[in-house]
Design a protein around this motif. Structure first.
Motif, PDB file in Angstrom:
ATOM      1  N   PHE A  77       0.823  -1.198   0.000  1.00  0.00           N
ATOM      2  CA  PHE A  77       0.000   0.000   0.000  1.00  0.00           C
ATOM      3  C   PHE A  77       0.863   1.256   0.000  1.00  0.00           C
ATOM      4  N   GLY A  78       0.286   2.320  -0.488  1.00  0.00           N
ATOM      5  CA  GLY A  78       0.919   3.631  -0.410  1.00  0.00           C
ATOM      6  C   GLY A  78       0.293   4.446   0.695  1.00  0.00           C
ATOM      7  N   SER A  79       0.536   5.774   0.675  1.00  0.00           N
ATOM      8  CA  SER A  79      -0.026   6.672   1.675  1.00  0.00           C
ATOM      9  C   SER A  79      -1.563   6.611   1.637  1.00  0.00           C
ATOM     10  N   PRO A  80      -2.275   6.642   2.743  1.00  0.00           N
ATOM     11  CA  PRO A  80      -1.792   6.960   4.097  1.00  0.00           C
ATOM     12  C   PRO A  80      -1.325   5.753   4.909  1.00  0.00           C
ATOM     13  N   LEU A  81      -1.314   4.562   4.322  1.00  0.00           N
ATOM     14  CA  LEU A  81      -0.838   3.372   5.043  1.00  0.00           C
ATOM     15  C   LEU A  81       0.472   2.911   4.409  1.00  0.00           C
ATOM     16  N   GLY A  85       2.464  -0.553   4.512  1.00  0.00           N
ATOM     17  CA  GLY A  85       1.540  -1.642   4.812  1.00  0.00           C
ATOM     18  C   GLY A  85       1.441  -2.578   3.617  1.00  0.00           C
ATOM     19  N   SER A  86       1.248  -3.849   3.856  1.00  0.00           N
ATOM     20  CA  SER A  86       1.176  -4.807   2.751  1.00  0.00           C
ATOM     21  C   SER A  86       0.320  -5.996   3.152  1.00  0.00           C
ATOM     22  N   ILE A  87      -0.174  -6.678   2.143  1.00  0.00           N
ATOM     23  CA  ILE A  87      -0.944  -7.896   2.366  1.00  0.00           C
ATOM     24  C   ILE A  87      -0.631  -8.851   1.221  1.00  0.00           C
ATOM     25  N   GLY A  88      -0.500 -10.115   1.522  1.00  0.00           N
ATOM     26  CA  GLY A  88      -0.155 -11.094   0.494  1.00  0.00           C
ATOM     27  C   GLY A  88      -0.434 -12.499   0.966  1.00  0.00           C
ATOM     28  N   ALA A  89      -0.309 -13.434   0.042  1.00  0.00           N
ATOM     29  CA  ALA A  89      -0.568 -14.837   0.369  1.00  0.00           C
ATOM     30  C   ALA A  89       0.290 -15.732  -0.507  1.00  0.00           C
ATOM     31  N   GLU A  90       0.857 -16.752   0.087  1.00  0.00           N
ATOM     32  CA  GLU A  90       1.542 -17.794  -0.666  1.00  0.00           C
ATOM     33  C   GLU A  90       0.487 -18.792  -1.126  1.00  0.00           C
ATOM     34  N   VAL A  91       0.325 -18.921  -2.429  1.00  0.00           N
ATOM     35  CA  VAL A  91      -0.795 -19.705  -2.968  1.00  0.00           C
ATOM     36  C   VAL A  91      -0.415 -21.179  -3.038  1.00  0.00           C
ATOM     37  N   SER A  92      -0.193 -21.786  -1.885  1.00  0.00           N
ATOM     38  CA  SER A  92       0.279 -23.167  -1.835  1.00  0.00           C
ATOM     39  C   SER A  92      -0.789 -24.085  -1.265  1.00  0.00           C
ATOM     40  N   PRO A  93      -0.878 -25.309  -1.771  1.00  0.00           N
ATOM     41  CA  PRO A  93      -1.890 -26.244  -1.265  1.00  0.00           C
ATOM     42  C   PRO A  93      -1.626 -26.694   0.161  1.00  0.00           C
ATOM     43  N   GLU A  94      -0.349 -26.780   0.556  1.00  0.00           N
ATOM     44  CA  GLU A  94      -0.066 -27.308   1.888  1.00  0.00           C
ATOM     45  C   GLU A  94      -0.510 -26.347   2.985  1.00  0.00           C
ATOM     46  N   LEU A  95      -0.334 -25.036   2.786  1.00  0.00           N
ATOM     47  CA  LEU A  95      -0.778 -24.083   3.800  1.00  0.00           C
ATOM     48  C   LEU A  95      -2.302 -24.023   3.870  1.00  0.00           C
ATOM     49  N   LEU A  96      -2.944 -24.149   2.720  1.00  0.00           N
ATOM     50  CA  LEU A  96      -4.415 -24.221   2.694  1.00  0.00           C
ATOM     51  C   LEU A  96      -4.895 -25.426   3.492  1.00  0.00           C
ATOM     52  N   GLY A  97      -4.221 -26.569   3.298  1.00  0.00           N
ATOM     53  CA  GLY A  97      -4.578 -27.785   4.027  1.00  0.00           C
ATOM     54  C   GLY A  97      -4.353 -27.657   5.517  1.00  0.00           C
ATOM     55  N   TYR A 105       1.857  -6.440   9.782  1.00  0.00           N
ATOM     56  CA  TYR A 105       1.986  -5.867   8.447  1.00  0.00           C
ATOM     57  C   TYR A 105       1.082  -4.663   8.203  1.00  0.00           C
ATOM     58  N   LEU A 106       0.012  -4.516   8.961  1.00  0.00           N
ATOM     59  CA  LEU A 106      -0.893  -3.391   8.744  1.00  0.00           C
ATOM     60  C   LEU A 106      -0.928  -2.418   9.921  1.00  0.00           C
ATOM     61  N   LEU A 107      -0.113  -2.686  10.951  1.00  0.00           N
ATOM     62  CA  LEU A 107      -0.027  -1.748  12.078  1.00  0.00           C
ATOM     63  C   LEU A 107       1.425  -1.461  12.454  1.00  0.00           C
ATOM     64  N   LEU A 147       3.026 -12.549   6.877  1.00  0.00           N
ATOM     65  CA  LEU A 147       1.594 -12.610   6.603  1.00  0.00           C
ATOM     66  C   LEU A 147       1.299 -13.475   5.382  1.00  0.00           C
ATOM     67  N   VAL A 148       2.246 -13.555   4.437  1.00  0.00           N
ATOM     68  CA  VAL A 148       2.028 -14.389   3.253  1.00  0.00           C
ATOM     69  C   VAL A 148       1.918 -15.866   3.631  1.00  0.00           C
ATOM     70  N   SER A 149       2.409 -16.231   4.813  1.00  0.00           N
ATOM     71  CA  SER A 149       2.304 -17.615   5.277  1.00  0.00           C
ATOM     72  C   SER A 149       1.057 -17.850   6.111  1.00  0.00           C
ATOM     73  N   THR A 150       0.657 -16.857   6.903  1.00  0.00           N
ATOM     74  CA  THR A 150      -0.494 -17.056   7.790  1.00  0.00           C
ATOM     75  C   THR A 150      -1.824 -16.772   7.102  1.00  0.00           C
ATOM     76  N   LEU A 151      -1.831 -15.897   6.093  1.00  0.00           N
ATOM     77  CA  LEU A 151      -3.092 -15.595   5.416  1.00  0.00           C
ATOM     78  C   LEU A 151      -3.668 -16.809   4.695  1.00  0.00           C
TER      79      LEU A 151
END
Length: 753
Positions: free
Chosen positions: A222-226, A229-241, A262-264, A636-640
């Motif tokens: 993200f840019g201003s005003p945050l 800040g960033s948000i992302g996800a690793e699109v892997s089947p094992e983390l989904l499982g 990541y957002l605070l 966050l890319v791992s926990t999301l």
């Protein structure tokens, strides 16, 4: 089925008077092989995100399926007791993988070489010690407290084995099931689901990573005003499982911790530090020049480490009444826990207490004298004390919350804290005591993990009528085999993702005396193709003139390369421009922080204490802090994606619980039904397939470098799913497909009255 409130009234599926084939060669060998496979996949997973899930049910389903295939090819039908032996031997790999993955990489993070002899010794000794310490407690934990300790995954595994019982086993149990019945069809369907999930995960991950079919991580900054800040996800089947299996509560709590980071925290640090003209320790760059990942590495990791340590200790304190109760039960059950081999009932036979004591003493003796462990007598005694303490705790916690939710890492943290404080009191603060303290923590961690797994397997055996003594032999064999294979796999995963950074870029002008260096090494992995020379190894312990770490030195004393490890390394691009996927190994980093922080007083305690206060505030608000704290620490890319899996589980359970046959169940029974559902089986397949693909990719990365370069060049130029402005968005399409598949398979059909 309803259980009798007293142990004496309980009747197992196979009566004690029945004698079916049990510990056969084929059952034991298959269990050992499956244990190695699931141990390897679990090791990959724990290095990636610091989590594993129990392998018991997947191993049981695969064993049932393979034995069924063998029968169709003219082989002999298996018995439920053979399937139990296979499942017992195969479950050890996952628990040993977790213990190794959260401790051994810390040796590299602390600047030491990860020797294969050390890894294998820790795995073997810890695994065997945990099993032996559980044996005297079997009667207390499994029999006497049968109604109190449910062992949810062990009970679910017993249900799977009973559902797939063969004709011979059903006859011994006095149960009649017609061929082609609903139960028979259900067993085949469950096997198809887990194998289907395995192949989907394997194919998905291979196309994603090896063939560069789409980006493996979708990220938005993200840019201003945050700003930052960033948000992302690793699109892997094992983390989904993983998210689906652990459920929405824990999955969402972990993701909430990532949102805080990541957002605070990261945007807040960026906001307050943007106008500073000097770096803020422990960072070495101006905050205005830092990316979100730079801010996380310099500051938030320490905050997360403090939160995880505090959360682990708080959970341990909360469990103290249970710990004391378990210790009293274990001590009171010592005399009756290990029945002799000639006991009247087959289902009450344990390995002789004499051999248990001899085995434990032999292991402690080996620990004391083994050179690679850098151990002393005090360390061995600490292992004995903490090993019994936390093996008892782990066995009891597994009975209450299951193996996958057992906070083994919290016990390892407590072990390291107490050990390091004792070492500090003794004045043992040199670098050699890093390895000693870590070896103590590693062996105790593996022992506690394997004790929990052993108790879960013995619960399964108790329910189906297995022979405990044979189960104990089986898991000892499985643990030994898995421990021997996981060490080389750990080193291979590290080598395949190691970056050799030209020393001129990070430590220019430094020279050392090569005559004082005795250890030699060559480049490993993809870069070995371009440089096959042999160098001398220098361990740089300070940061003067360049970062501390392992360096390769030329014959004239000039530094050639900084060796940036594949596990927790920081250099993610090789000199040729190719990207390297590093393993975060979050739990191992935490262990290294504890050791170095206490013994060398080098921890940035202000940041750590901020993390401690996060955990304290959560506990004051009635939120259990450990899962949230792990989320603060992990990317966050791992926990999301774990949270996405948990959300799918919530939607599925909400829908399934409204069906007529589930609506009459209470909350606990609905949870148990969800844990045995098709969704859990498919999610287990996703984990096994995706993680196994990751191992195959890591191993072949150093061999098929030309192919990888060609595919990467093509994908970067011509594949919009892999590169380009919309790649982050397009990569969600294949990910959405496996999410929809998981939801569709997990939905139960409405029963027709």
């Amino acid at each position: 089925m309803p259980l009798d409130p007293t142990p004496t009234g309980f009747k197992p599926y196979i009566p004690a008077s029945a004698h079916l084939p049990e510990m056969t060669a084929r059952a034991l060998i298959m269990g050992i092989v499956l244990g190695m496979v699931f141990g390897a996949s679990s090791l990959y997973l724990v290095l990636k995100v610091g989590l594993t899930v129990s392998a018991s049910i997947p191993v049981a389903v695969i064993a049932i399926t393979l034995f069924g295939m063998a029968k169709k090819m003219g082989g002999k039908d298996s018995t439920i007791l053979e399937n139990s032996i296979t499942q017992t031997a195969g479950s050890a790999g996952e628990s040993i993988a977790f213990g190794l993955g959260v401790t051994m990489p810390a040796i590299m993070i602390l600047g030491f070489d990860l020797e294969i002899s050390r890894v294998m010794l820790v795995g073997v000794l810890g695994g065997l010690l945990g099993i032996l310490m559980m044996i005297p407690m079997r009667r207390t934990m499994i029999v006497d407290q049968h109604k109190e300790l449910k062992y949810p995954e062990g009970t679910a595994c017993a249900e799977v084995l009973k559902a797939a019982a063969t004709e011979t086993s059903r006859a011994a149990a006095g149960e009649m099931r017609e061929e082609g019945s609903d139960a028979a069809r259900d067993a085949k369907q469950r096997a198809m689901i887990i194998f289907g999930g395995f192949f989907v995960g394997l194919l998905y991950k291979t196309v994603n990573i090896s063939l560069k079919g789409w980006k493996d991580t979708s990220n938005f900054i993200f840019g201003s005003p945050l700003a930052a800040g960033s948000i992302g996800a690793e699109v892997s089947p094992e983390l989904l499982g993983v998210g689906y299996i652990i459920g929405p509560r824990i999955a969402m709590t972990m993701a909430a911790g990532g949102v805080l980071s990541y957002l605070l925290l990261i945007p807040m640090i960026k906001f307050f530090g943007d106008l500073l003209t000097v770096p803020v320790a422990p960072g070495t760059m101006l905050i205005r020049d830092m990316s979100p990942d730079d801010i996380r590495s310099a500051y938030v990791l320490y905050i997360g480490a403090g939160a995880v340590a505090a959360g682990g200790l708080i959970s341990l304190v909360r469990a103290m009444p249970m710990i004391w109760k378990g210790l009293k039960s274990g001590l009171s059950g010592m005399g009756k826990g290990a029945s002799s081999a000639d006991a009247t009932l087959r289902t009450d036979q344990d390995i002789s207490m004499k051999w248990v004591v001899i085995g434990c003493l032999a292991i402690i003796a080996v620990i004391t004298v083994a050179t690679p462990l850098h151990m002393n007598l005090l360390g061995a005694l600490l292992i004995l004390v903490f090993g019994f303490l936390f093996s008892t705790v782990s066995s009891r916690l597994t009975g209450e919350v299951g193996s996958s939710s057992n906070p083994i890492s919290g016990m390892a943290v407590a072990t390291l804290l107490f050990t390091c404080l004792i070492f500090l009191f003794m004045g043992w603060t040199g670098g050699q005591y890093y390895v000693t303290a870590l070896s103590v923590g590693a062996i105790v961690c593996i022992a506690a993990s394997n004790a929990g797994t052993t108790s879960q397997d013995l619960k399964t055996g108790y329910l189906i009528g297995a022979t405990p003594r044979l189960q104990q032999y089986a898991i000892l064999c499985g643990a030994l085999a898995s421990a021997l294979i996981l060490g080389p796999i750990l080193l291979k995963l590290n080598d395949a993702n190691t970056t050799y950074v030209p020393a001129a870029q990070v430590a220019p002008g430094i020279k050392v005396d090569p005559s004082k260096l005795t250890v030699t090494a060559q480049l490993q992995g993809p870069q070995a193709r371009d440089d096959g020379k042999t160098y001398k190894v220098w361990q740089k312990s300070d940061t003067a003139g360049g970062p501390a770490g392992k360096y390769l030195v030329a014959d004239d004393g000039t530094l050639a390369y900084l060796v940036d490890p594949g596990i927790n390394g920081t250099h993610k691009v090789r000199p040729d421009g190719s990207k390297v996927a590093k393993f975060d190994a979050p739990k191992a980093v935490l262990m290294s922080y504890i050791i170095k922080g206490i013994l060398d007083r080098q921890l940035p305690w202000t940041l750590v204490l901020l993390g401690v206060m996060i955990a304290v505030v959560l506990e004051m608000a009635g939120v259990q802090a450990l899962a949230f704290s792990v989320g603060v620490y992990l990317p966050l890319v791992s926990t999301l994606p774990i949270a996405i899996g948990g959300a799918v589980r919530w939607l599925v359970d909400k829908r399934n619980n409204k069906l007529a046959h589930n609506a009459v169940l209470n909350e606990e029974e609905q949870q148990a039904a969800g844990d045995r559902s098709s969704g859990v089986l498919l999610a287990s397949g996703y984990i096994a397939g995706g993680a196994l693909a990751g191992i195959v990719i890591a191993i072949t990365a150093g061999v098929m470098t030309d192919f990888d370069a060609v595919v990467t060049t093509w994908a970067s130029a011509a594949n919009p799913f892999f590169a380009g402005e919309r790649a982050d968005l397009l990569t969600m399409a294949p990910y959405a497909a496996i999410i929809v598949l998981l939801y569709w398979v997990a939905r139960e059909k409405k029963t027709v009255a």
